[in-house]
Design an enzyme around this catalytic site. Sequence first.
Site, PDB file in Angstrom:
ATOM      1  N   GLU A 119      96.764   6.613  45.289  1.00  0.00           N
ATOM      2  CA  GLU A 119      98.265   6.414  45.036  1.00  0.00           C
ATOM      3  C   GLU A 119      98.178   6.129  43.658  1.00  0.00           C
ATOM      4  O   GLU A 119      99.361   5.678  43.009  1.00  0.00           O
ATOM      5  CB  GLU A 119      98.949   5.267  45.816  1.00  0.00           C
ATOM      6  CG  GLU A 119      98.706   5.261  47.320  1.00  0.00           C
ATOM      7  CD  GLU A 119      99.821   6.403  47.870  1.00  0.00           C
ATOM      8  OE1 GLU A 119     100.679   6.961  46.964  1.00  0.00           O
ATOM      9  OE2 GLU A 119     100.061   6.334  49.001  1.00  0.00           O
ATOM     10  N   HIS A 142     100.299  -2.053  46.757  1.00  0.00           N
ATOM     11  CA  HIS A 142     100.690  -1.363  48.034  1.00  0.00           C
ATOM     12  C   HIS A 142      99.718  -1.810  49.223  1.00  0.00           C
ATOM     13  O   HIS A 142      98.604  -1.799  49.188  1.00  0.00           O
ATOM     14  CB  HIS A 142     100.484   0.251  47.782  1.00  0.00           C
ATOM     15  CG  HIS A 142     100.517   0.949  49.127  1.00  0.00           C
ATOM     16  ND1 HIS A 142     101.692   1.028  49.885  1.00  0.00           N
ATOM     17  CD2 HIS A 142      99.628   1.759  49.665  1.00  0.00           C
ATOM     18  CE1 HIS A 142     101.536   1.712  51.076  1.00  0.00           C
ATOM     19  NE2 HIS A 142     100.405   2.231  50.631  1.00  0.00           N
ATOM     20  N   HIS A 144     100.037  -2.199  53.884  1.00  0.00           N
ATOM     21  CA  HIS A 144     100.755  -2.005  55.195  1.00  0.00           C
ATOM     22  C   HIS A 144     101.053  -3.197  56.130  1.00  0.00           C
ATOM     23  O   HIS A 144     100.400  -3.200  57.043  1.00  0.00           O
ATOM     24  CB  HIS A 144      99.783  -0.868  55.834  1.00  0.00           C
ATOM     25  CG  HIS A 144      99.358   0.218  54.950  1.00  0.00           C
ATOM     26  ND1 HIS A 144      98.226   1.017  55.512  1.00  0.00           N
ATOM     27  CD2 HIS A 144      99.916   0.918  54.169  1.00  0.00           C
ATOM     28  CE1 HIS A 144      97.888   1.976  54.664  1.00  0.00           C
ATOM     29  NE2 HIS A 144      98.870   1.897  53.821  1.00  0.00           N
ATOM     30  N   HIS A 215     105.304   3.566  56.570  1.00  0.00           N
ATOM     31  CA  HIS A 215     103.856   3.535  55.647  1.00  0.00           C
ATOM     32  C   HIS A 215     103.830   2.117  55.149  1.00  0.00           C
ATOM     33  O   HIS A 215     102.794   1.704  55.774  1.00  0.00           O
ATOM     34  CB  HIS A 215     104.105   4.593  54.545  1.00  0.00           C
ATOM     35  CG  HIS A 215     103.014   4.669  53.871  1.00  0.00           C
ATOM     36  ND1 HIS A 215     102.704   5.563  52.842  1.00  0.00           N
ATOM     37  CD2 HIS A 215     101.955   3.899  53.910  1.00  0.00           C
ATOM     38  CE1 HIS A 215     101.494   5.389  52.265  1.00  0.00           C
ATOM     39  NE2 HIS A 215     100.857   4.593  53.017  1.00  0.00           N
TER      40      HIS A 215
HETATM   41  O1  2HA Z   1      94.950   4.157  49.975  1.00  0.00           O
HETATM   42  O2  2HA Z   1      97.261   3.188  51.661  1.00  0.00           O
HETATM   43  O3  2HA Z   1      98.761   5.060  50.804  1.00  0.00           O
HETATM   44  C1  2HA Z   1      95.142   4.131  50.972  1.00  0.00           C
HETATM   45  C2  2HA Z   1      96.641   4.032  51.273  1.00  0.00           C
HETATM   46  C3  2HA Z   1      97.526   5.338  50.698  1.00  0.00           C
HETATM   47 ZN    ZN Z   2      99.212   3.209  52.153  1.00  0.00          ZN
END
Ligand code: 2HA
Ligand code: ZN
Length: 270
Positions: A119, A142, A144, A215
């Site tokens: 990313e 970032h 999840h 995502h």
């Molecule tokens: O790097 O989460 O969006 C792994 C991720 C990509």
């Molecule tokens: Zn991701």
Amino acid sequence: MSSILDGRPALAAEVNAVAETAGYLWQKGWAERNGGNITVNITDQVDDAMRAMPALTEPTPIGVTLPNLKGCWFYCKGTNRRMRDLARDPMANGSIIRITPDCAHYEIVADSVVRPTSELPSHLSVHNYLIGKGSNYKASVHTHPIELVAMSHNPEFLEKDVLTRLLWSMIPETKAFCPRGLGIVPYMLPGSTELAKATIDALKEDYDVVMWEKHGVFAVAPDVMEAFDMIDTLTKSAIIYRDACSMGFIPDGMSDEQMQEISRVFKLPK
Ligand code: 2HA
Ligand code: ZN
């Protein structure tokens, strides 16, 4: 093995904060396999000896030209690396990079050739945007988060500020500590420059945390721990909502008046 962190306590503290955060992401269940990325602008910690260090790699294209990143340095999680491994050894699972003078490439400087996050276009474009607006924000995260991603599968929650309002209303702290709410970015290919652009457009609407539909989330803050705290706070609200629903009722949420009172007392922007 010697490390660029040796004899640089301020830089080591920044990298260790990333490692601590990576451990939390793994413990929370938000970082399956190599999921998630962290980048931190460490330019303030760069000294002359670092500037004189040779690059370990040829310049590699970022995919975009980012004029505000001239002379900037970053710590980045490595692509395909696991947060749980980074938590133990941040310099074996991430690297320090610098942007080349053309502002379109990066080179890895230390400790070894660990290629940065998939990313990277999103993360560096966001740092370019933050510097351009004179922000003191240095960290982007970032990840999840399970309950927030689950909520992004409901189209009703993707209308502007529907989720912001719902999450704020679950517990007073959420509005107080995530006062700009949760922006929404429609589903786009992970790692794409389109996703990077859409993320910046959402941040420009004055959010610190944005949802990447189906995502994950992307947060920016002065430091990595504050970015984590905002995601954690929003997720707490999502869990309260989910738990109420699983008890068989839709939670009432705080009233508009109660939330306005929070804004007044805490002097919040919205
Ligand atoms: O790097 O989460 O969006 C792994 C991720 C990509
Ligand atoms: Zn991701």
